[in-house]
Design a protein around this motif. Structure first.
Motif, PDB file in Angstrom:
ATOM      1  N   ILE A 121       0.854  -1.187   0.000  1.00 19.12           N
ATOM      2  CA  ILE A 121       0.000   0.000   0.000  1.00 19.12           C
ATOM      3  C   ILE A 121       0.889   1.236   0.000  1.00 19.12           C
ATOM      4  O   ILE A 121       1.863   1.300   0.756  1.00 19.12           O
ATOM      5  CB  ILE A 121      -0.903   0.026   1.258  1.00 19.12           C
ATOM      6  N   GLN A 122       0.530   2.202  -0.829  1.00 18.82           N
ATOM      7  CA  GLN A 122       1.326   3.435  -0.893  1.00 18.82           C
ATOM      8  C   GLN A 122       0.428   4.592  -1.293  1.00 18.82           C
ATOM      9  O   GLN A 122      -0.479   4.436  -2.100  1.00 18.82           O
ATOM     10  CB  GLN A 122       2.434   3.278  -1.927  1.00 18.82           C
ATOM     11  N   GLY A 123       0.731   5.781  -0.754  1.00 23.77           N
ATOM     12  CA  GLY A 123       0.030   6.961  -1.223  1.00 23.77           C
ATOM     13  C   GLY A 123      -0.042   8.085  -0.213  1.00 23.77           C
ATOM     14  O   GLY A 123       0.322   7.937   0.946  1.00 23.77           O
ATOM     15  N   ALA A 124      -0.530   9.206  -0.713  1.00 26.32           N
ATOM     16  CA  ALA A 124      -0.760  10.383   0.112  1.00 26.32           C
ATOM     17  C   ALA A 124      -2.134  10.234   0.756  1.00 26.32           C
ATOM     18  O   ALA A 124      -3.130  10.083   0.069  1.00 26.32           O
ATOM     19  CB  ALA A 124      -0.697  11.644  -0.738  1.00 26.32           C
ATOM     20  N   SER A 125      -2.157  10.252   2.078  1.00 24.64           N
ATOM     21  CA  SER A 125      -3.393  10.048   2.817  1.00 24.64           C
ATOM     22  C   SER A 125      -3.763  11.332   3.554  1.00 24.64           C
ATOM     23  O   SER A 125      -3.078  11.730   4.501  1.00 24.64           O
ATOM     24  CB  SER A 125      -3.187   8.906   3.826  1.00 24.64           C
ATOM     25  N   PRO A 126      -4.839  12.005   3.117  1.00 27.99           N
ATOM     26  CA  PRO A 126      -5.288  13.216   3.829  1.00 27.99           C
ATOM     27  C   PRO A 126      -5.835  12.820   5.201  1.00 27.99           C
ATOM     28  O   PRO A 126      -6.999  12.479   5.352  1.00 27.99           O
ATOM     29  CB  PRO A 126      -6.363  13.802   2.916  1.00 27.99           C
ATOM     30  N   GLN A 127      -4.953  12.847   6.199  1.00 23.09           N
ATOM     31  CA  GLN A 127      -5.208  12.179   7.471  1.00 23.09           C
ATOM     32  C   GLN A 127      -6.375  12.701   8.295  1.00 23.09           C
ATOM     33  O   GLN A 127      -6.829  12.023   9.205  1.00 23.09           O
ATOM     34  CB  GLN A 127      -3.936  12.118   8.297  1.00 23.09           C
ATOM     35  N   PHE A 128      -6.888  13.884   7.991  1.00 25.28           N
ATOM     36  CA  PHE A 128      -8.008  14.392   8.776  1.00 25.28           C
ATOM     37  C   PHE A 128      -9.341  14.283   8.036  1.00 25.28           C
ATOM     38  O   PHE A 128     -10.359  14.772   8.511  1.00 25.28           O
ATOM     39  CB  PHE A 128      -7.729  15.828   9.229  1.00 25.28           C
ATOM     40  N   GLU A 129      -9.340  13.615   6.890  1.00 16.50           N
ATOM     41  CA  GLU A 129     -10.587  13.344   6.182  1.00 16.50           C
ATOM     42  C   GLU A 129     -11.177  12.035   6.714  1.00 16.50           C
ATOM     43  O   GLU A 129     -10.444  11.141   7.134  1.00 16.50           O
ATOM     44  CB  GLU A 129     -10.348  13.256   4.678  1.00 16.50           C
ATOM     45  N   ARG A 130     -12.494  11.941   6.656  1.00 19.27           N
ATOM     46  CA  ARG A 130     -13.174  10.764   7.185  1.00 19.27           C
ATOM     47  C   ARG A 130     -12.718   9.496   6.453  1.00 19.27           C
ATOM     48  O   ARG A 130     -12.419   8.480   7.065  1.00 19.27           O
ATOM     49  CB  ARG A 130     -14.686  10.931   7.068  1.00 19.27           C
ATOM     50  N   VAL A 131     -12.678   9.540   5.115  1.00 17.78           N
ATOM     51  CA  VAL A 131     -12.248   8.408   4.308  1.00 17.78           C
ATOM     52  C   VAL A 131     -11.031   8.831   3.507  1.00 17.78           C
ATOM     53  O   VAL A 131     -11.039   9.879   2.858  1.00 17.78           O
ATOM     54  CB  VAL A 131     -13.376   7.929   3.365  1.00 17.78           C
ATOM     55  N   ARG A 132      -9.965   8.005   3.593  1.00 20.39           N
ATOM     56  CA  ARG A 132      -8.723   8.287   2.864  1.00 20.39           C
ATOM     57  C   ARG A 132      -8.471   7.163   1.874  1.00 20.39           C
ATOM     58  O   ARG A 132      -8.587   5.988   2.232  1.00 20.39           O
ATOM     59  CB  ARG A 132      -7.535   8.368   3.844  1.00 20.39           C
ATOM     60  N   GLU A 133      -8.118   7.519   0.638  1.00 20.64           N
ATOM     61  CA  GLU A 133      -7.871   6.511  -0.393  1.00 20.64           C
ATOM     62  C   GLU A 133      -6.393   6.489  -0.759  1.00 20.64           C
ATOM     63  O   GLU A 133      -5.768   7.535  -0.927  1.00 20.64           O
ATOM     64  CB  GLU A 133      -8.704   6.804  -1.637  1.00 20.64           C
ATOM     65  N   VAL A 134      -5.845   5.286  -0.879  1.00 22.96           N
ATOM     66  CA  VAL A 134      -4.450   5.084  -1.276  1.00 22.96           C
ATOM     67  C   VAL A 134      -4.402   3.977  -2.323  1.00 22.96           C
ATOM     68  O   VAL A 134      -5.384   3.274  -2.552  1.00 22.96           O
ATOM     69  CB  VAL A 134      -3.549   4.735  -0.073  1.00 22.96           C
ATOM     70  N   ALA A 135      -3.248   3.808  -2.937  1.00 19.56           N
ATOM     71  CA  ALA A 135      -3.095   2.824  -4.004  1.00 19.56           C
ATOM     72  C   ALA A 135      -2.544   1.501  -3.481  1.00 19.56           C
ATOM     73  O   ALA A 135      -1.730   1.470  -2.562  1.00 19.56           O
ATOM     74  CB  ALA A 135      -2.151   3.369  -5.071  1.00 19.56           C
TER      75      ALA A 135
END
Length: 175
Positions: A121-135
């Motif tokens: 798993i890798q990616g930029a995760s907007p940590q204060f959003e309810r749902v975060r999507e990564v690759a």
């Protein structure tokens, strides 16, 4: 003589290519919902801050903060449910304003069905959003050549005992 060597090399190369294609079989899609059991304090902490972790609470929003994790992943929300895998990797707060965490995690399966297989798993995760999507950028064994996406959603947060449950939804294509 050189022409025969070239032909032999070409035949060998084609044989290797055809055999490697045959081993890949059909492309499959796998969807899973699992739960990260994240402990950020106490004697059994599963996430630790590498820098400035001597005193006080973890500082996830500070630019440059680096964390290492080894979270158990369970099949259900309950922390006592069966452990399916471990999430081992690092998080780095990579945005100057502290809103983005770069995630590099290996999901290492331990259950009977996927034992020894991994998802990367890798990616930029907007940590204060309810749902975060990564690759999903790769995998091994049952998830060979995996690609896809995953979402993280914090569904439980107990500050008193430093316990967070993160729902992990993953969709992968693999051979």
């Amino acid at each position: 003589m050189a022409s025969n060597s070239f032909k032999l090399s070409l035949i060998l190369l084609l044989t290797i290519f055809i055999n490697s294609e045959a081993e890949l079989d059909q492309l499959k899609e796998t969807r899973m919902t699992l739960y990260f059991q994240d402990w950020s304090g106490g004697p059994n902490a599963t996430v630790l801050q590498i820098r400035d972790h001597q005193n006080g609470p973890l500082s996830f929003a500070k630019f440059g903060s680096v964390f290492v994790t080894d979270d158990p992943i369970t099949e259900a929300f309950d922390k006592n449910s069966a452990e399916i895998a471990r999430a081992q990797g690092i998080y780095v707060t990579s945005a100057l304003d502290g809103t983005i965490s770069h995630v590099l995690i290996s999901i290492i399966f331990r259950n009977k069905e996927y034992k020894g297989s991994t998802l990367e798993i890798q990616g930029a995760s907007p940590q204060f959003e309810r749902v975060r999507e990564v690759a999903v950028v790769g995998g091994t064994r049952k998830f060979r050549l995996a690609r896809g996406y995953a979402t993280f959603e914090t569904i439980h947060f107990d500050l008193a005992v430093h316990h967070v449950v993160i729902q992990f939804n993953v969709t992968v294509l693999h051979y």
